[in-house]
Scaffold this active site. Structure first.
Site, PDB file in Angstrom:
ATOM      1  N   TYR A   1       0.820  -1.162  -0.107  1.00  0.00           N
ATOM      2  CA  TYR A   1       0.026   0.039   0.121  1.00  0.00           C
ATOM      3  C   TYR A   1       0.827   0.994  -0.080  1.00  0.00           C
ATOM      4  CZ  TYR A   1      -4.112   2.571   1.454  1.00  0.00           C
ATOM      5  OH  TYR A   1      -5.236   3.357   1.860  1.00  0.00           O
TER       6      TYR A   1
ATOM      7  N   ARG B   1      -5.983  10.606 -10.736  1.00  0.00           N
ATOM      8  CA  ARG B   1      -5.270  11.454  -9.736  1.00  0.00           C
ATOM      9  C   ARG B   1      -4.737  10.491  -8.719  1.00  0.00           C
ATOM     10  NH1 ARG B   1      -5.648  10.929  -4.825  1.00  0.00           N
ATOM     11  NH2 ARG B   1      -7.904  11.484  -4.536  1.00  0.00           N
TER      12      ARG B   1
ATOM     13  N   LYS C   1      -6.153  -1.393  -2.786  1.00  0.00           N
ATOM     14  CA  LYS C   1      -7.043  -1.441  -1.817  1.00  0.00           C
ATOM     15  C   LYS C   1      -7.768  -2.784  -1.418  1.00  0.00           C
ATOM     16  CE  LYS C   1      -6.859   3.235  -1.451  1.00  0.00           C
ATOM     17  NZ  LYS C   1      -7.094   4.158  -0.284  1.00  0.00           N
TER      18      LYS C   1
ATOM     19  N   GLU D   1     -12.164   5.479  -6.607  1.00  0.00           N
ATOM     20  CA  GLU D   1     -10.760   5.879  -6.017  1.00  0.00           C
ATOM     21  C   GLU D   1      -9.821   6.401  -6.876  1.00  0.00           C
ATOM     22  OE1 GLU D   1     -10.045   4.391  -2.803  1.00  0.00           O
ATOM     23  OE2 GLU D   1      -8.391   5.825  -2.863  1.00  0.00           O
ATOM     24  N   ASP D   2      -9.357   7.601  -6.365  1.00  0.00           N
ATOM     25  CA  ASP D   2      -8.378   8.208  -7.168  1.00  0.00           C
ATOM     26  C   ASP D   2      -8.939   8.878  -8.518  1.00  0.00           C
ATOM     27  OD1 ASP D   2      -6.925   7.839  -4.700  1.00  0.00           O
ATOM     28  OD2 ASP D   2      -5.076   6.928  -5.714  1.00  0.00           O
TER      29      ASP D   2
ATOM     30  N   ASP E   1     -13.900   6.764  -1.621  1.00  0.00           N
ATOM     31  CA  ASP E   1     -12.888   6.729  -0.458  1.00  0.00           C
ATOM     32  C   ASP E   1     -12.194   7.990  -0.305  1.00  0.00           C
ATOM     33  OD1 ASP E   1     -11.344   5.154   1.466  1.00  0.00           O
ATOM     34  OD2 ASP E   1      -9.773   4.697  -0.118  1.00  0.00           O
ATOM     35  N   ASP E   2     -12.029   8.717  -1.311  1.00  0.00           N
ATOM     36  CA  ASP E   2     -10.996   9.776  -0.969  1.00  0.00           C
ATOM     37  C   ASP E   2     -11.881  10.803  -0.421  1.00  0.00           C
ATOM     38  OD1 ASP E   2      -8.555   8.893  -2.346  1.00  0.00           O
ATOM     39  OD2 ASP E   2      -9.904   8.683  -4.059  1.00  0.00           O
TER      40      ASP E   2
ATOM     41  N   ASN F   1      -0.467  11.913   0.071  1.00  0.00           N
ATOM     42  CA  ASN F   1       0.165  10.613  -0.165  1.00  0.00           C
ATOM     43  C   ASN F   1       0.890  10.411  -1.467  1.00  0.00           C
ATOM     44  OD1 ASN F   1      -0.632   9.298   2.355  1.00  0.00           O
ATOM     45  ND2 ASN F   1      -2.681   9.022   1.455  1.00  0.00           N
TER      46      ASN F   1
ATOM     47  N   ASN G   1      -5.010   7.182   7.678  1.00  0.00           N
ATOM     48  CA  ASN G   1      -5.222   6.855   6.419  1.00  0.00           C
ATOM     49  C   ASN G   1      -6.344   6.239   6.416  1.00  0.00           C
ATOM     50  OD1 ASN G   1      -4.962   4.873   4.040  1.00  0.00           O
ATOM     51  ND2 ASN G   1      -3.023   6.261   3.685  1.00  0.00           N
TER      52      ASN G   1
HETATM   53  O1  LIG Z   1      -4.116   5.356  -0.906  1.00  0.00           O
HETATM   54  C1  LIG Z   1      -3.974   6.038   0.152  1.00  0.00           C
HETATM   55  O2  LIG Z   1      -3.093   5.902   0.780  1.00  0.00           O
HETATM   56  C2  LIG Z   1      -5.063   7.076   0.526  1.00  0.00           C
HETATM   57  C3  LIG Z   1      -5.795   7.621  -0.509  1.00  0.00           C
HETATM   58  O3  LIG Z   1      -6.734   7.140  -0.846  1.00  0.00           O
HETATM   59  C4  LIG Z   1      -5.073   8.649  -1.370  1.00  0.00           C
HETATM   60  O4  LIG Z   1      -4.007   9.287  -0.967  1.00  0.00           O
HETATM   61  O5  LIG Z   1      -5.693   8.676  -2.369  1.00  0.00           O
HETATM   62 MG   LIG Z   2      -7.291   7.109  -2.889  1.00  0.00          MG
END
Ligand SMILES: O=C([O-])CC(=O)C(=O)O
Ligand SMILES: [Mg+2]
Length: 591
Positions: free
Chosen positions: A139, A192, A210, A282-283, A305-306, A447, A491
């Site tokens: 991770y 992103r 994840k 995610e992202d 999640d973000d 991160n 986190n």
């Molecule tokens: O993935 C991780 O460590 C936390 C997160 O969702 C990010 O930074 O986008």
């Molecule tokens: Mg993320």
């Protein structure tokens, strides 16, 4: 047999043997007919379980040298393995020894991925038993580097790729995935990735990472997890010119072309896997993240999640820190650097909790929270030019250009970094925070480590040991003037695995903000007095399976209370039920 399966499809009493029983012997033999039956029930078209050489090549069932003499005889393995029989514990010890010998984190990452490809249960056994050591490997921060190099290290598909080329036949593509009973999907479009920007199709490392935490930390069984990357191109020139880039070599599709593909995907998921599959976004880049969440939260079981996971974990850390800081949530003043998904998501959840606790309108609570973006403090005079998700944070205040000026002007008690930009909490900023706060709470959440707003060492030394500090990626403890300070890791990995378990086990049909508040509260409750005394605002990750069960129970309880849970009757003891649902990586005995 179907009746023996609990909601998570773990068929706990038949197939997924309780490790306690397994260790104690007297284990029911389960390989063979029963197993084939389960596979047939869930994935009628997949081949039933292999034997012989193909069994050794099947990561879901392979046990390597741990196959017993009897199993070797029964499954045509004799001669295919050297004579010795190793226990899973010894295999684990051997692998940890070998992983520790690698110097570079990316080598450890690749060794872990190879293990997962070879022997899934052993992979999860290692990850669960050595979570604090291996989390930074599979991770953040290493997964960020893995995504940057994904083209070169790519060996085998670990999830589904849905590109613009598949537009019009996304459902067919979903059907190519070998598993049918999917419970959690993590999907990215790679725009992103952490704070590293647009990594296009190579963002796949994130859904894969994840979901391995969904299993290791939250106990969702691996076959129920599906990582997906939606490839609409990339604007990353470096990748477009990289001969090993694995994605579409074109600029990102936007507008209608983008939303049509996403819509087709969302509909296909429902058609293929039903209403109750949890889709974790995610992202995604800010604009799409907010839009997708707003568009699908009323029709699908979705969670960003973000925005939401990060908000829940940070709120939990803030609530924990109140024990040290004193005062209530509403007595504090918050300043954020970064007004994207994480920044505004956290701000909103803090305001919501404040509003509930004080019975004050949300609007009023928002006034305790200020955000700085790339153009300075978000204030009323900027309102017209602000993106809609920033507008609620445009307060009456004169324009302020920099973070340092904002800190000096506002004198916040809490400083939160969600900017995706490293080194932005400068010495002056941290010193200013410590000049008017006895104990400033400083969270550098971006991160991976390279993007953290400041390091743990900087926070402690610049504040002369006054700061309570947490970061998104892990930092080692810091010794400052003879005292050891242990930074927290704020986190979202603390939240999403347990949150997802709670959603899945209750058969929740929608995600409600109160479920995120419940998760946040559950996490804060897990910090013991002894941990507070050490200055911790988060419990150690070594306790994460227990924490996840507690979070799952609270989230499920809230889903029942809100009438959103479809699994009836409601189990009486939700913590016990959560624990009983959790995947165990202990080997099963094969008939
Ligand atoms: O993935 C991780 O460590 C936390 C997160 O969702 C990010 O930074 O986008
Ligand atoms: Mg993320």
């Amino acid at each position: 047999m179907e009746s023996t399966m609990n909601e998570l499809g773990n068929a706990a009493s038949v197939l997924d043997i309780d490790p306690k029983t397994a260790v104690g012997g007297g284990v029911e033999d389960v390989y063979g007919e029963d197993f084939a039956t389960e596979d047939q029930l869930i994935t009628p078209w997949t081949v039933s379980v292999a034997s012989g050489y193909s069994l050794l090549r099947d990561p879901r069932h392979n046990k390597g040298l741990a196959f017993t003499e009897k199993e070797r005889d029964a499954h045509y393995l004799s001669g295919l393995l050297p004579p010795v029989v190793l226990s899973q514990q010894l295999q684990e010890k051997k692998l940890m020894n070998s992983i520790r010998q690698y110097q570079l984190p990316i080598q450890k990452y690749m060794a872990m991925m190879e293990l997962e490809e070879r022997n899934e249960r052993l992979f999860y056994k290692l990850l669960i038993d050595n979570v604090e050591e291996l989390l930074p490997v599979v991770y953040t921060p290493t997964v960020g580097e893995a995504c940057q190099k994904y083209g070169s290290i790519f060996r085998r598909p670990q999830g589904l790729y849905i590109s613009l080329k598949e537009k019009g036949r996304v459902l067919d593509v979903l059907k190519n995935w070998p598993e049918r009973s999917i419970q959690v999907i993590v999907v990215t479009d790679g725009e992103r990735i952490l704070g590293l920007g647009d990594l296009g199709c190579q963002g796949m490392g994130i859904p894969v990472g994840k979901l391995s935490l969904y299993t290791a930390l939250g106990g969702i069984r691996p076959s129920a997890c599906l990582p997906i990357t939606i490839d609409v191109g990339t604007n990353n020139e470096k990748l477009l010119n990289d001969e090993f880039y694995i994605g579409l070599k074109q600029k990102r599709a936007t507008g209608q072309e983008y939303s049509e593909l996403l819509h087709e995907f969302m509909s296909a998921v429902k058609q293929c896997y039903g209403e109750k599959v949890l889709i974790q976004f995610e992202d995604f880049a800010n604009h799409n993240a907010f839009e997708l969440l707003a568009k699908y939260r009323t029709s699908h079981l979705v969670f960003n999640d973000d925005i939401q996971g990060t908000a829940s974990v940070v709120l939990s850390g803030v609530v924990s820190a109140l024990r040290v800081l004193g005062g209530s949530l509403a007595d504090h003043k918050f300043l954020f650097l970064g007004a994207g998904e994480a920044g505004t998501g956290i701000a909103e959840l803090i305001a919501l909790e404040m509003s509930k606790r004080t019975n004050t309108p949300l609007e009023e609570c928002r006034k305790r929270i200020y955000l700085v973006d790339s153009k300075g403090l978000i204030v009323k005079s900027r309102f017209e030019s602000l993106q809609h998700f920033k507008q609620p944070w445009a307060h009456d205040h004169e324009p302020v250009k920099t973070l340092l000026e904002a800190v000096n002007a506002l004198k916040p008690t809490v400083l939160i970094g969600a900017s995706g930009m490293g080194k932005t909490f400068t010495k002056e900023v941290v010193e200013a925070m410590s000049s008017f706060n006895e104990r400033p709470l400083i969270m550098a959440l971006s991160n991976p480590t390279s993007q953290a707003e400041c390091t743990a060492e900087e926070a402690y030394s610049w504040s002369k040991g006054k700061a309570i500090f947490a970061s998104g990626s892990p930092f080692d403890p810091v010794e400052y003037e003879g005292k050891v300070f242990v930074p927290g890791q704020g986190n979202n990995a603390y939240i999403f695995p347990g949150f997802g378990l709670g959603v899945v086990m209750s058969g929740a049909i929608r995600v409600h903000d109160d479920m995120l508040l419940a998760a946040s509260e559950a996490l804060a409750e897990q910090v013991t007095d002894a941990e507070y005394e050490k200055g911790l605002i988060y419990p150690p990750f070594s306790k994460i399976r227990k924490i996840s069960a507690e979070i799952a129970a609270k989230v499920a309880a809230k889903a029942y209370e809100l009438g959103l849970a479809s699994r009836l009757p409601r189990p009486a003891n939700l913590v016990k039920y959560a624990e009983s649902c959790m995947y165990s990586p202990v080997y099963r005995n094969y008939r």
